[in-house]
Scaffold this motif. Sequence first.
Motif, PDB file in Angstrom:
ATOM      1  N   ALA A 114       0.840  -1.215   0.000  1.00  8.87           N
ATOM      2  CA  ALA A 114       0.000   0.000   0.000  1.00  8.87           C
ATOM      3  C   ALA A 114       0.867   1.255   0.000  1.00  8.87           C
ATOM      4  N   ILE A 115       1.863   1.286   0.870  1.00 11.17           N
ATOM      5  CA  ILE A 115       2.723   2.470   0.958  1.00 11.17           C
ATOM      6  C   ILE A 115       3.541   2.626  -0.318  1.00 11.17           C
ATOM      7  N   ALA A 116       4.020   1.533  -0.850  1.00  8.97           N
ATOM      8  CA  ALA A 116       4.824   1.601  -2.073  1.00  8.97           C
ATOM      9  C   ALA A 116       3.989   2.119  -3.247  1.00  8.97           C
ATOM     10  N   ARG A 117       2.733   1.709  -3.322  1.00  5.64           N
ATOM     11  CA  ARG A 117       1.874   2.209  -4.395  1.00  5.64           C
ATOM     12  C   ARG A 117       1.598   3.693  -4.219  1.00  5.64           C
ATOM     13  N   ALA A 118       1.415   4.121  -2.957  1.00  5.05           N
ATOM     14  CA  ALA A 118       1.192   5.547  -2.697  1.00  5.05           C
ATOM     15  C   ALA A 118       2.426   6.356  -3.086  1.00  5.05           C
ATOM     16  N   ASP A 119       3.608   5.822  -2.759  1.00  6.52           N
ATOM     17  CA  ASP A 119       4.833   6.528  -3.134  1.00  6.52           C
ATOM     18  C   ASP A 119       4.960   6.617  -4.654  1.00  6.52           C
ATOM     19  N   LEU A 120       4.548   5.575  -5.355  1.00  9.16           N
ATOM     20  CA  LEU A 120       4.610   5.594  -6.815  1.00  9.16           C
ATOM     21  C   LEU A 120       3.649   6.630  -7.380  1.00  9.16           C
ATOM     22  N   ALA A 121       2.444   6.705  -6.827  1.00  7.67           N
ATOM     23  CA  ALA A 121       1.473   7.702  -7.303  1.00  7.67           C
ATOM     24  C   ALA A 121       1.992   9.117  -7.051  1.00  7.67           C
TER      25      ALA A 121
END
Length: 379
Positions: A114-121
């Motif tokens: 979840a955090i990694a996807r948020a960082d990517l966005a």
Amino acid sequence: MRGLTIMPIWKQILTICLLAALAYSGYEGYNRYYIASDQTGSGPSKSAFARKTIVEIAVAETATLRQTVEAVGTTRALQSIDIVPEAEGRIVDLAITPGAMVEKGEVLVRLDDAIARADLAEAEARLKERGQALNRIRQLRRTNAVAEATLEEAEARKAEALAQLDRAARRLEERTITAPFAGVVGLSNVDIGARVDQSTMIARLDNLAEVEIEFGLPETLFSQVFKGQPVSASSAAFPGQRFDGRIEAKDSRIDPVSRSFRTRAILPNPEGTLPAGMFVSLELTLSEAEHVVIPEESLVFQAAETYVFVIENDTASRRPVTTGQRRDGRVAVLDGLDAGERVAVRGLQTLRDGSAVTVLNAPDSADNTAQTETEGDNT
């Protein structure tokens, strides 16, 4: 002494002479009757009193004998890795079935992302923003409304945002562990929900399409071992089953302590029968050649001479031979015997050169037995 009569000396001499005369007469009668009648063909002959020796025979045959050497080693997977995460996190998906085959690129483990996807966005948004800012500054620069340094700074900020996007995408990829090659997964050391880091070994992945076996051989065999040479392996875990392979490589150095050199063999293992780490016995074929072979029990040793009794026309003929390699109860005859000749294997204790014999086993039976043993040895 009264009551005891002593025979006069002349009677004793007379008795001895009579006994000697009887013995001489018997000897002369034997010579005149038996020997003379044997020469004339009448009366009982020597052959009537000759006792035939009972023997069993075997037929000399041509067979392929292999010169082999035995060694031991441990199997090793052609490719083997420990599945370890590149990032820290909690396992949300564990697609590992012990002993199952997986293909290259197949997903094995997923960590919470979840955090990694948020960082990517966030990185994507930042890149978009800085790209738009760079476009505006470029338009203003055409009219000299902004300085050249401002344009350069905008380009650098966009490059920075692009690098941050690549880093965020990479961190998201690290949350998913895939198989780097096709193979068999072992037992899992963790469960879903467990928190892992870069030091956690989740499971092992082995490519068992082929297995390697490394073993040592004495230096005296160094010139006889080469790449592609056939080798056969067996294991106590698979009684009666053999695994054929080949020599893959040999070391270029001799160990000065053990006086041996390391050799590596490859065994095809398409069904994954052999696991990694199994102790196996190896048989390396050094050479193959055809020889005339006979059973070892047909050999007779006397001083420095080795000979056999060849049976022909119910007569034993002593024949010196030169022997070579021995294997599975049979010996190669290098000189002195031809294939197809019959040799005695039983009753050798009483055999002499020229003895008359009676063959106990039929020649056909001996031929069939020899053929069966040859086929078994060749396989």
